[in-house]
Design an enzyme around this catalytic site. Structure first.
Site, PDB file in Angstrom:
ATOM      1  CG  ASP A  23      -2.081   0.937   1.098  1.00 62.50           C
ATOM      2  OD1 ASP A  23      -2.375   1.380  -0.035  1.00 62.50           O
ATOM      3  OD2 ASP A  23      -2.694   1.263   2.126  1.00 62.50           O
ATOM      4  CG  HIS A  40      -0.142   2.219  -9.213  1.00 65.87           C
ATOM      5  ND1 HIS A  40      -0.342   1.881  -7.897  1.00 65.87           N
ATOM      6  CD2 HIS A  40      -1.244   2.929  -9.586  1.00 65.87           C
ATOM      7  CE1 HIS A  40      -1.521   2.353  -7.499  1.00 65.87           C
ATOM      8  NE2 HIS A  40      -2.075   2.997  -8.499  1.00 65.87           N
ATOM      9  CG  LEU A 134       9.341 -17.464  -3.737  1.00 66.69           C
ATOM     10  CD1 LEU A 134       8.806 -17.469  -2.302  1.00 66.69           C
ATOM     11  CD2 LEU A 134      10.133 -16.176  -3.980  1.00 66.69           C
TER      12      LEU A 134
HETATM   13  C1  IPE Z   1      -5.371  -2.659  -0.061  1.00 61.07           C
HETATM   14  O1  IPE Z   1      -5.055  -1.331  -0.293  1.00 61.07           O
HETATM   15  C2  IPE Z   1      -5.384  -3.408  -1.346  1.00 61.07           C
HETATM   16  C3  IPE Z   1      -4.092  -3.626  -1.971  1.00 61.07           C
HETATM   17  C4  IPE Z   1      -2.927  -3.259  -1.511  1.00 61.07           C
HETATM   18  C5  IPE Z   1      -4.145  -4.326  -3.232  1.00 61.07           C
HETATM   19  P1  IPE Z   1      -6.175  -0.215  -0.504  1.00 61.07           P
HETATM   20  O2  IPE Z   1      -5.454   1.056  -0.706  1.00 61.07           O
HETATM   21  O3  IPE Z   1      -7.099  -0.635  -1.573  1.00 61.07           O
HETATM   22  O4  IPE Z   1      -6.952  -0.256   0.873  1.00 61.07           O
HETATM   23  P2  IPE Z   1      -7.703   0.878   1.687  1.00 61.07           P
HETATM   24  O5  IPE Z   1      -8.660   1.538   0.726  1.00 61.07           O
HETATM   25  O6  IPE Z   1      -6.670   1.823   2.185  1.00 61.07           O
HETATM   26  O7  IPE Z   1      -8.370   0.158   2.803  1.00 61.07           O
HETATM   27  C1  IPE Z   2      -1.402   0.270  -3.372  1.00 65.83           C
HETATM   28  O1  IPE Z   2      -1.248   1.636  -3.406  1.00 65.83           O
HETATM   29  C2  IPE Z   2      -1.694  -0.337  -4.729  1.00 65.83           C
HETATM   30  C3  IPE Z   2      -3.069  -0.789  -4.905  1.00 65.83           C
HETATM   31  C4  IPE Z   2      -4.009  -0.792  -4.004  1.00 65.83           C
HETATM   32  C5  IPE Z   2      -3.432  -1.305  -6.209  1.00 65.83           C
HETATM   33  P1  IPE Z   2      -2.482   2.625  -3.419  1.00 65.83           P
HETATM   34  O2  IPE Z   2      -2.863   2.886  -4.832  1.00 65.83           O
HETATM   35  O3  IPE Z   2      -3.575   2.143  -2.562  1.00 65.83           O
HETATM   36  O4  IPE Z   2      -1.823   3.926  -2.809  1.00 65.83           O
HETATM   37  P2  IPE Z   2      -2.423   4.892  -1.710  1.00 65.83           P
HETATM   38  O5  IPE Z   2      -2.862   4.041  -0.566  1.00 65.83           O
HETATM   39  O6  IPE Z   2      -3.563   5.615  -2.338  1.00 65.83           O
HETATM   40  O7  IPE Z   2      -1.297   5.787  -1.339  1.00 65.83           O
HETATM   41 MG    MG Z   3      -4.053   2.399  -0.613  1.00 60.95          MG
END
Ligand code: IPE
Ligand code: IPE
Ligand code: MG
Length: 253
Positions: A23, A40, A134
């Site tokens: 995240d 990303h 792995l």
């Molecule tokens: C969790 O992150 C999902 C992934 C890392 C794929 P999100 O960014 O979607 O989760 P919330 O919205 O902070 O709970």
């Molecule tokens: C995690 O990063 C990747 C996915 C959930 C696909 P985020 O896109 O959720 O990034 P933040 O949490 O908005 O910073």
């Molecule tokens: Mg996120």
């Protein structure tokens, strides 16, 4: 592969399965005045670094939460960018995975993925299926609740067909009906970017997993941060609901 500094780790007490909620990509980019998609892209480099580090450490299972069932509700542009990054990741990493004996499995509703992504994923799964060092579980279009709903339906169908007795539905039967069937429950869950929540990840599988949350954003999470998470894991006392023996105190009585 370059060596990894394991001097701070007890190599006999590493987790067997590490799960990661990757995240903070969007925030990483926003902090730099970039678009979320740039975050990303950078996050993809962290995926490679953590897969390689896991392989070097000899940890046999790694699960990566890459895209949740809820993430489909993001703007189309971002969803498309994530899908094309996933496809490119699989295409560019496949040789490296073969060289490192890494097996890829998909966990989640891959039928929802665009055809081109699903085909690339299926090709990677097929090509790496005999690799044994792995196992990397790519959790895409994954939701813990959906996983449990699917398991309930699968077991229900077996009961309705007369192949399974209701009394035979036990914890093992449920585990074996989830997307992670055959993979041991995670010992360690790492979540980056400081959020103290599960966000519908492995709801069943995390029952006794040690949870490590770091403020590091996913694009900044690399080998040193990973080793720090493993060090913290090794400081934890896992009781599984029991009372630990306290040899010294017992000896004093
Ligand atoms: C969790 O992150 C999902 C992934 C890392 C794929 P999100 O960014 O979607 O989760 P919330 O919205 O902070 O709970
Ligand atoms: C995690 O990063 C990747 C996915 C959930 C696909 P985020 O896109 O959720 O990034 P933040 O949490 O908005 O910073
Ligand atoms: Mg996120």
């Amino acid at each position: 592969m370059a060596e990894i500094d394991t001097s701070s780790l007890d190599m006999s007490r590493l987790p067997q399965h590490v799960a990661v909620i990757m995240d903070g990509n969007g925030r990483w980019a926003q902090q730099r005045g970039m678009s979320r998609v740039e975050g990303h892209k950078r996050g993809k480099d962290s995926v490679r670094a953590i897969v390689e580090a896991t392989r070097k450490l000899g940890i046999p299972y790694l699960s990566l939460f890459a895209f949740s069932t809820e993430n489909w509700a993001r703007p189309r542009r971002e969803v498309n960018a994530l899908m094309s990054l996933l496809r490119r990741y699989l295409r560019t990493e496949i040789e490296r995975m073969m060289n490192n004996e890494v097996r890829v499995v998909a966990i989640g509703d891959t039928a929802r993925l665009p055809d081109s992504v699903r085909e690339e994923l299926e090709a990677a799964i097929e090509r790496t299926r005999d690799n044994r060092r792995l196992t990397v579980g790519l959790c895409v279009s994954y939701g813990g609740r959906e996983d449990l709903v699917n398991a309930a339906r699968m077991l229900g169908r077996e009961v309705a067909a007369g192949r399974l007795a209701v009394e035979d539905i036990d914890e093992a039967a449920i585990s074996d009906s989830l997307g992670t069937a055959g993979i041991p429950d995670p010992d360690l869950l790492i979540r980056t970017s400081g959020e103290m929540r599960i966000s519908n990840f492995f709801l069943w599988q995390l029952a006794y997993t040690e949870i490590f949350v770091t403020d590091a954003l996913w694009p900044d999470f690399r080998e040193p941060e990973y080793v720090a998470a493993l060090e913290e894991f090794q400081r934890r006392v896992r009781r599984f609901g029991r009372v630990l023996d306290e040899p010294r105190r017992q000896a004093a009585h």
